[in-house]
Design an enzyme around this catalytic site. Structure first.
Site, PDB file in Angstrom:
ATOM      1  N   HIS A  67     -20.021  -2.250 -44.291  1.00 54.51           N
ATOM      2  CA  HIS A  67     -20.340  -2.983 -43.078  1.00 54.51           C
ATOM      3  C   HIS A  67     -21.177  -2.177 -42.071  1.00 54.51           C
ATOM      4  O   HIS A  67     -21.684  -2.730 -41.113  1.00 54.51           O
ATOM      5  CB  HIS A  67     -19.034  -3.461 -42.415  1.00 54.51           C
ATOM      6  CG  HIS A  67     -19.222  -4.471 -41.327  1.00 54.51           C
ATOM      7  ND1 HIS A  67     -19.702  -5.746 -41.564  1.00 54.51           N
ATOM      8  CD2 HIS A  67     -19.007  -4.404 -39.986  1.00 54.51           C
ATOM      9  CE1 HIS A  67     -19.762  -6.420 -40.420  1.00 54.51           C
ATOM     10  NE2 HIS A  67     -19.356  -5.625 -39.446  1.00 54.51           N
ATOM     11  N   PHE A  74      -9.731  -1.932 -37.962  1.00 60.36           N
ATOM     12  CA  PHE A  74     -11.009  -2.629 -38.073  1.00 60.36           C
ATOM     13  C   PHE A  74     -12.071  -1.685 -38.637  1.00 60.36           C
ATOM     14  O   PHE A  74     -12.857  -2.059 -39.502  1.00 60.36           O
ATOM     15  CB  PHE A  74     -11.418  -3.162 -36.696  1.00 60.36           C
ATOM     16  CG  PHE A  74     -12.504  -4.207 -36.739  1.00 60.36           C
ATOM     17  CD1 PHE A  74     -12.288  -5.426 -37.367  1.00 60.36           C
ATOM     18  CD2 PHE A  74     -13.734  -3.986 -36.143  1.00 60.36           C
ATOM     19  CE1 PHE A  74     -13.285  -6.400 -37.411  1.00 60.36           C
ATOM     20  CE2 PHE A  74     -14.740  -4.947 -36.172  1.00 60.36           C
ATOM     21  CZ  PHE A  74     -14.499  -6.163 -36.814  1.00 60.36           C
ATOM     22  N   LEU A  75     -12.069  -0.430 -38.163  1.00 58.75           N
ATOM     23  CA  LEU A  75     -13.005   0.568 -38.689  1.00 58.75           C
ATOM     24  C   LEU A  75     -12.768   0.806 -40.176  1.00 58.75           C
ATOM     25  O   LEU A  75     -13.710   0.925 -40.962  1.00 58.75           O
ATOM     26  CB  LEU A  75     -12.862   1.892 -37.931  1.00 58.75           C
ATOM     27  CG  LEU A  75     -13.459   1.952 -36.529  1.00 58.75           C
ATOM     28  CD1 LEU A  75     -13.084   3.262 -35.850  1.00 58.75           C
ATOM     29  CD2 LEU A  75     -14.977   1.811 -36.579  1.00 58.75           C
ATOM     30  N   ALA A  76     -11.482   0.858 -40.563  1.00 57.18           N
ATOM     31  CA  ALA A  76     -11.152   1.100 -41.967  1.00 57.18           C
ATOM     32  C   ALA A  76     -11.686  -0.024 -42.849  1.00 57.18           C
ATOM     33  O   ALA A  76     -12.251   0.219 -43.923  1.00 57.18           O
ATOM     34  CB  ALA A  76      -9.636   1.234 -42.130  1.00 57.18           C
ATOM     35  N   ILE A  77     -11.550  -1.282 -42.379  1.00 62.73           N
ATOM     36  CA  ILE A  77     -12.065  -2.417 -43.148  1.00 62.73           C
ATOM     37  C   ILE A  77     -13.594  -2.354 -43.220  1.00 62.73           C
ATOM     38  O   ILE A  77     -14.202  -2.648 -44.235  1.00 62.73           O
ATOM     39  CB  ILE A  77     -11.604  -3.757 -42.518  1.00 62.73           C
ATOM     40  CG1 ILE A  77     -10.099  -3.931 -42.714  1.00 62.73           C
ATOM     41  CG2 ILE A  77     -12.349  -4.935 -43.134  1.00 62.73           C
ATOM     42  CD1 ILE A  77      -9.539  -5.168 -42.059  1.00 62.73           C
ATOM     43  N   GLN A  78     -14.216  -1.927 -42.123  1.00 61.17           N
ATOM     44  CA  GLN A  78     -15.679  -1.875 -42.083  1.00 61.17           C
ATOM     45  C   GLN A  78     -16.242  -0.879 -43.075  1.00 61.17           C
ATOM     46  O   GLN A  78     -17.319  -1.070 -43.620  1.00 61.17           O
ATOM     47  CB  GLN A  78     -16.158  -1.466 -40.687  1.00 61.17           C
ATOM     48  CG  GLN A  78     -15.838  -2.494 -39.658  1.00 61.17           C
ATOM     49  CD  GLN A  78     -16.575  -2.235 -38.365  1.00 61.17           C
ATOM     50  OE1 GLN A  78     -17.696  -1.787 -38.364  1.00 61.17           O
ATOM     51  NE2 GLN A  78     -15.949  -2.546 -37.264  1.00 61.17           N
ATOM     52  N   TRP A 110     -18.256  -5.728 -32.518  1.00 59.31           N
ATOM     53  CA  TRP A 110     -16.983  -5.896 -31.804  1.00 59.31           C
ATOM     54  C   TRP A 110     -16.207  -4.575 -31.696  1.00 59.31           C
ATOM     55  O   TRP A 110     -16.144  -3.800 -32.650  1.00 59.31           O
ATOM     56  CB  TRP A 110     -16.095  -6.916 -32.536  1.00 59.31           C
ATOM     57  CG  TRP A 110     -14.792  -7.123 -31.827  1.00 59.31           C
ATOM     58  CD1 TRP A 110     -14.565  -7.962 -30.786  1.00 59.31           C
ATOM     59  CD2 TRP A 110     -13.544  -6.459 -32.090  1.00 59.31           C
ATOM     60  NE1 TRP A 110     -13.256  -7.859 -30.377  1.00 59.31           N
ATOM     61  CE2 TRP A 110     -12.603  -6.946 -31.148  1.00 59.31           C
ATOM     62  CE3 TRP A 110     -13.131  -5.498 -33.019  1.00 59.31           C
ATOM     63  CZ2 TRP A 110     -11.273  -6.514 -31.124  1.00 59.31           C
ATOM     64  CZ3 TRP A 110     -11.810  -5.063 -32.992  1.00 59.31           C
ATOM     65  CH2 TRP A 110     -10.903  -5.573 -32.052  1.00 59.31           C
ATOM     66  N   ASP A 153     -19.567  -4.904 -48.389  1.00 56.65           N
ATOM     67  CA  ASP A 153     -19.044  -5.359 -47.097  1.00 56.65           C
ATOM     68  C   ASP A 153     -18.020  -6.474 -47.304  1.00 56.65           C
ATOM     69  O   ASP A 153     -18.335  -7.510 -47.874  1.00 56.65           O
ATOM     70  CB  ASP A 153     -20.229  -5.880 -46.267  1.00 56.65           C
ATOM     71  CG  ASP A 153     -19.863  -6.166 -44.820  1.00 56.65           C
ATOM     72  OD1 ASP A 153     -18.662  -6.208 -44.490  1.00 56.65           O
ATOM     73  OD2 ASP A 153     -20.805  -6.355 -44.019  1.00 56.65           O
ATOM     74  N   SER A 180     -23.422  -6.786 -36.782  1.00 53.65           N
ATOM     75  CA  SER A 180     -22.151  -7.490 -36.794  1.00 53.65           C
ATOM     76  C   SER A 180     -22.095  -8.541 -35.664  1.00 53.65           C
ATOM     77  O   SER A 180     -22.952  -9.413 -35.601  1.00 53.65           O
ATOM     78  CB  SER A 180     -21.007  -6.466 -36.711  1.00 53.65           C
ATOM     79  OG  SER A 180     -19.788  -7.053 -37.093  1.00 53.65           O
ATOM     80  N   LEU A 181     -21.126  -8.438 -34.742  1.00 51.10           N
ATOM     81  CA  LEU A 181     -21.067  -9.380 -33.610  1.00 51.10           C
ATOM     82  C   LEU A 181     -22.375  -9.345 -32.809  1.00 51.10           C
ATOM     83  O   LEU A 181     -22.860 -10.379 -32.330  1.00 51.10           O
ATOM     84  CB  LEU A 181     -19.882  -9.029 -32.698  1.00 51.10           C
ATOM     85  CG  LEU A 181     -19.804  -9.706 -31.324  1.00 51.10           C
ATOM     86  CD1 LEU A 181     -19.578 -11.208 -31.468  1.00 51.10           C
ATOM     87  CD2 LEU A 181     -18.696  -9.100 -30.469  1.00 51.10           C
TER      88      LEU A 181
END
Length: 278
Positions: free
Chosen positions: A251, A159-163, A36, A223, A98-99
């Site tokens: 991730h 989102f990148l930071a969480i990944q 995503w 992850d 991922s997605l």
């Protein structure tokens, strides 16, 4: 909510131009599908690890990257896999991150004759957490949806930071992905929104029993989007799949641990093609 009837006002932006793919290297076919908010640029630095031994095709998902103008209505995993299917070289191994892993699993379930094998990287048949199902908290996805309306690039940063969270090389990982994906056109807003809807609602768990091609499921132990606590559940639904967990990856293992990830993919793919030949 996931079940409410959704009105689609955006007209299908299908033009007559086919979806764009890119191919590099020679050999048996590996096809990569990104996650995503991303595009095939995410794989730029990883492809050289495998392109000496395989022919690598990358496909931007409809609505993303070079295929940003192709937004199917409704924007569902079923429609995405239908659009991607004709671009797959026959008897290729599809690698979905991922997605992209949802799309790859759907392809494997619906069109077993098309594929020689399936690899999911940091993916699952259902991303959102639910009863007895570890996953992404629904609140977090809702927060992303709200932020997305205000500011895409900020939402993508988060989102990148969480990944990358948890990976020793998180800062470099984020920088690498960001630089690689900005080389490609920006995604369609509709695809971003609907892609989050897919992550919140899509559930392929009942379809896993239809996947008969050799399957490898690759996870990062750190992850937070596809928690390792859910791996046993996935194994119960798809026991014939091989499972590998990279202990220090998050991730995006192909960014943080490219050599390790490439070695695992190499041995899986060579095995699949060897069995196919015999």
């Amino acid at each position: 909510s996931c079940n409410s009837l959704r009105m689609y006002t955006v007209k299908d932006l299908h033009t007559n131009t086919p979806l764009v793919t890119r191919t590099l290297g020679t050999g048996k076919d590996l096809v990569f599908i990104h996650g995503w908010g991303m595009n095939s640029g995410a794989f730029t630095s990883f492809i050289p690890y495998l392109s000496a031994d395989f022919r690598i095709t990358t496909i931007d998902l409809p609505g993303f990257g070079e295929n940003a103008a192709h937004v199917p209505t409704p924007y569902t995993v079923a429609n995405l896999s239908e659009m991607v299917a004709p671009l797959m070289p026959p008897q290729s191994i599809v690698v979905g991150w991922s997605l992209g892993g949802l799309v790859a699993q759907k392809l494997a379930a619906q069109r077993p004759n098309l594929l020689a094998g399936l690899v999911t990287i940091a993916s699952t048949p259902r991303f959102v957490a639910g009863p007895c199902w570890p996953g992404i908290a629904a609140d977090l996805l809702n927060m992303f949806k709200q932020q997305l309306e205000k500011n895409f690039s900020k939402t993508l940063e988060r989102f990148l930071a969480i990944q990358a969270m948890g990976s020793d090389t998180a800062k470099q990982d984020i920088k690498a992905i960001r630089e690689q994906i900005t080389e490609f056109p920006s995604p369609s807003e509709e695809a971003l929104k609907e892609g989050l809807h897919i992550l919140s609602c899509e559930d392929l768990r009942s379809e896993l029993k239809r996947i008969i091609v050799p399957t490898l499921r690759l996870y990062g132990r750190l992850d937070s989007l596809v928690p390792t606590s859910g791996i046993d559940r996935i194994c119960e639904l798809h026991p014939q799949a091989d499972t590998v967990v990279l202990p220090h990856a998050s991730h995006a293992p192909f960014i943080s641990h490219p050599q390790q990830t490439a070695d695992i993919l190499y041995s899986f793919a060579t095995n699949v093609y060897k069995q196919e030949a015999s």
